[in-house]
Design a protein around this motif. Structure first.
Motif, PDB file in Angstrom:
ATOM      1  N   LEU A  51       0.796  -1.218   0.000  1.00 26.08           N
ATOM      2  CA  LEU A  51       0.000   0.000   0.000  1.00 26.08           C
ATOM      3  C   LEU A  51       0.834   1.277   0.000  1.00 26.08           C
ATOM      4  CD1 LEU A  51      -2.630  -1.158   2.665  1.00 26.08           C
ATOM      5  CD2 LEU A  51      -2.970  -1.041   0.194  1.00 26.08           C
ATOM      6  N   ARG A  52       2.137   1.151   0.134  1.00 28.56           N
ATOM      7  CA  ARG A  52       2.967   2.355   0.163  1.00 28.56           C
ATOM      8  C   ARG A  52       3.043   2.984  -1.227  1.00 28.56           C
ATOM      9  NH1 ARG A  52       7.223  -1.685   1.156  1.00 28.56           N
ATOM     10  NH2 ARG A  52       8.398  -1.992  -0.787  1.00 28.56           N
ATOM     11  N   SER A  53       3.432   4.254  -1.252  1.00 27.24           N
ATOM     12  CA  SER A  53       3.368   5.045  -2.496  1.00 27.24           C
ATOM     13  C   SER A  53       4.162   4.426  -3.638  1.00 27.24           C
ATOM     14  CB  SER A  53       3.878   6.461  -2.221  1.00 27.24           C
ATOM     15  OG  SER A  53       3.050   7.116  -1.288  1.00 27.24           O
ATOM     16  N   SER A  54       5.380   3.945  -3.360  1.00 27.38           N
ATOM     17  CA  SER A  54       6.212   3.402  -4.434  1.00 27.38           C
ATOM     18  C   SER A  54       5.576   2.171  -5.072  1.00 27.38           C
ATOM     19  CB  SER A  54       7.595   3.052  -3.893  1.00 27.38           C
ATOM     20  OG  SER A  54       7.507   2.130  -2.812  1.00 27.38           O
ATOM     21  N   LYS A  55       4.887   1.368  -4.296  1.00 26.04           N
ATOM     22  CA  LYS A  55       4.216   0.185  -4.829  1.00 26.04           C
ATOM     23  C   LYS A  55       2.945   0.568  -5.571  1.00 26.04           C
ATOM     24  CE  LYS A  55       3.653  -4.270  -5.360  1.00 26.04           C
ATOM     25  NZ  LYS A  55       4.570  -5.037  -6.233  1.00 26.04           N
ATOM     26  N   VAL A  56       2.217   1.535  -5.021  1.00 23.24           N
ATOM     27  CA  VAL A  56       0.961   1.950  -5.639  1.00 23.24           C
ATOM     28  C   VAL A  56       1.189   2.489  -7.046  1.00 23.24           C
ATOM     29  CG1 VAL A  56      -0.950   3.596  -5.454  1.00 23.24           C
ATOM     30  CG2 VAL A  56      -0.189   2.344  -3.426  1.00 23.24           C
ATOM     31  N   ASP A  57       2.319   3.144  -7.279  1.00 24.96           N
ATOM     32  CA  ASP A  57       2.623   3.653  -8.621  1.00 24.96           C
ATOM     33  C   ASP A  57       2.609   2.528  -9.657  1.00 24.96           C
ATOM     34  OD1 ASP A  57       2.910   6.209  -7.651  1.00 24.96           O
ATOM     35  OD2 ASP A  57       5.096   6.133  -7.527  1.00 24.96           O
ATOM     36  N   GLU A  58       2.990   1.327  -9.235  1.00 22.34           N
ATOM     37  CA  GLU A  58       3.000   0.190 -10.158  1.00 22.34           C
ATOM     38  C   GLU A  58       1.585  -0.245 -10.545  1.00 22.34           C
ATOM     39  OE1 GLU A  58       5.236  -3.003  -8.488  1.00 22.34           O
ATOM     40  OE2 GLU A  58       6.909  -1.719  -7.874  1.00 22.34           O
TER      41      GLU A  58
END
Length: 411
Positions: A76-83
């Protein structure tokens, strides 16, 4: 609520037959949620939520709560959500492509379809396309029934009677059956799995023993998936409605999103762009988690008010977000108020996702999802309300429009 609490920062009230203290002072709310949070446990609303899960993040055990927040965080963190953005866009396009010009759509039901498709596609991997579609459809029906579940008062009492919520019970049973089948398949083929659901399945203690049974994994995943969908569906419904009522806001939003897609958006770090300001203002006026409850774990003093252990403490983000001392003309929809106003982390005037150790872990996911849905829908369609009369607000599981039929026309 506004009438009852006018001129009161803290007032004793009776909620569903229980004595409670309603807190309207944002400084005191921050004490409850942040600086003195160890003195407050989960209250009545958390217990009502446990019809979905009694383990993991909704557990009474604070150590377990923190453990499962940490377990979910990588997904759920931002870097993962970008994917997730390409998948999010594909899912939104797939739903809105079924709309027909001039034929009214139930916007809330459609937003449930979209948010549930996104949640299943991004948080559960290793499933066939047919299984993903079935699970998304059943989650959508569950989310739609949950959005309309009353929390307090006589309506909630009627809904709690045996057999009163047949549609909700059936939707929950059907979704859990599909989810349990997915869990069984993933347990048989762990090498092909990944994502949040697999993390729950493989979570083990120091001795290698599974922390959760398959049934408990089902409960925790169901809680996470519904929490990730009912709130966003409500916010998006209000967003599309407010766009239809504010032509200038719609024009400015479309221009801003076009610039963002082209990479030409102005990068003014002193103020958020118009799309973000628009969504911030929607969340100010219509926070989906509109009321919250805590219970004192010991005798405390809140401000100048002594509260004995076991006191129910209630507060409302809806009221905090409409405080005229902080928000001039608080009931007016004005995204540009965020050009100069900044939420102060020293108080709790703006808490659409909560704050502190129990704040919404899915906040980065939600912001990205809201922007993607808004962008794709407004690229394809212009939506107008089916009636000139203002839509009524329904304060139930989420703060959602009572009924929202809108007519799409191609851009």
């Amino acid at each position: 609520m506004e009438a009852l609490l006018r001129e009161h920062r803290l007032r004793r009230l009776t909620v569903d037959g229980l004595d409670a203290v309603f807190v309207k002072d944002p400084v005191l709310v921050r004490k409850i949620l942040v600086s003195e949070s160890k003195n407050y446990g989960k209250g009545e609303l958390f217990r009502k939520a446990r019809n979905l899960s009694r383990v993991g993040m909704l557990s009474e055990d604070e150590a377990m709560h923190r453990h499962y927040r940490r377990l979910a965080n990588p997904y759920l963190r931002s870097s993962k959500v970008d994917e997730y953005v390409p998948a999010m866009r594909d899912i939104v396009r797939g739903v809105v492509s079924s709309w027909r010009a001039g034929n009214a759509v139930d916007v809330q039901a459609e937003m449930c379809r979209i948010t549930c498709g996104i949640a299943v596609e991004t948080l559960i991997t290793g499933l066939s396309s047919e299984t993903t579609e079935e699970l998304s459809g059943r989650l959508s029906r569950l989310a739609w029934e949950m959005i309309r579940k009353p929390l307090y008062g006589k309506s909630a009492a009627r809904a709690a009677r045996p057999g009163a919520s047949r549609k909700l019970s059936r939707a929950r049973t059907e979704f859990r059956e599909s989810l349990a089948a997915c869990i069984a398949d993933l347990m048989d083929s762990p090498e092909s799995a990944g994502g949040y659901l697999s993390a729950l399945l493989t979570d083990s203690d120091d001795r290698g023993n599974r922390r959760l049974t398959a049934d408990e994994v089902c409960e925790e995943a169901a809680m996470m998936l519904t929490a990730a969908t009912v709130t966003t569906a409500s916010v998006m419904s209000w967003s599309l409605y407010l766009l239809s009522r504010n032509p200038l806001a719609e024009e400015r939003l479309l221009k801003d999103m076009t610039l963002r897609r082209s990479g030409d958006a102005a990068r003014d770090h002193a103020a958020p762009g118009y799309t973000l300001r628009f969504l911030m203002e929607v969340l100010r006026l219509y926070p989906p988690v509109w009321i919250s409850c805590r219970k004192t774990l010991s005798d405390v003093v809140l401000g100048d008010h002594p509260l004995p252990a076991g006191t129910n403490v209630v507060f409302s983000s809806y009221l905090l977000h409409r405080d005229p001392d902080r928000y001039p003309d608080p009931h007016r929809f004005d995204p540009d108020r965020w050009l100069t106003f900044r939420p102060d982390r020293a108080d709790a005037f703006y808490i659409p996702f909560g704050i502190g150790s129990k704040g919404c872990i899915g906040e980065p996911f939600a912001w990205q999802e809201l922007e993607v849905i808004l962008d794709v829908v407004t690229q394809e369609w212009k939506l107008t309300a089916g009636s000139d009369r203002p839509v009524r607000t329904a304060p139930e599981t989420t703060l959602h429009p009572r009924r929202l039929l809108m007519v799409p026309q191609p851009r």
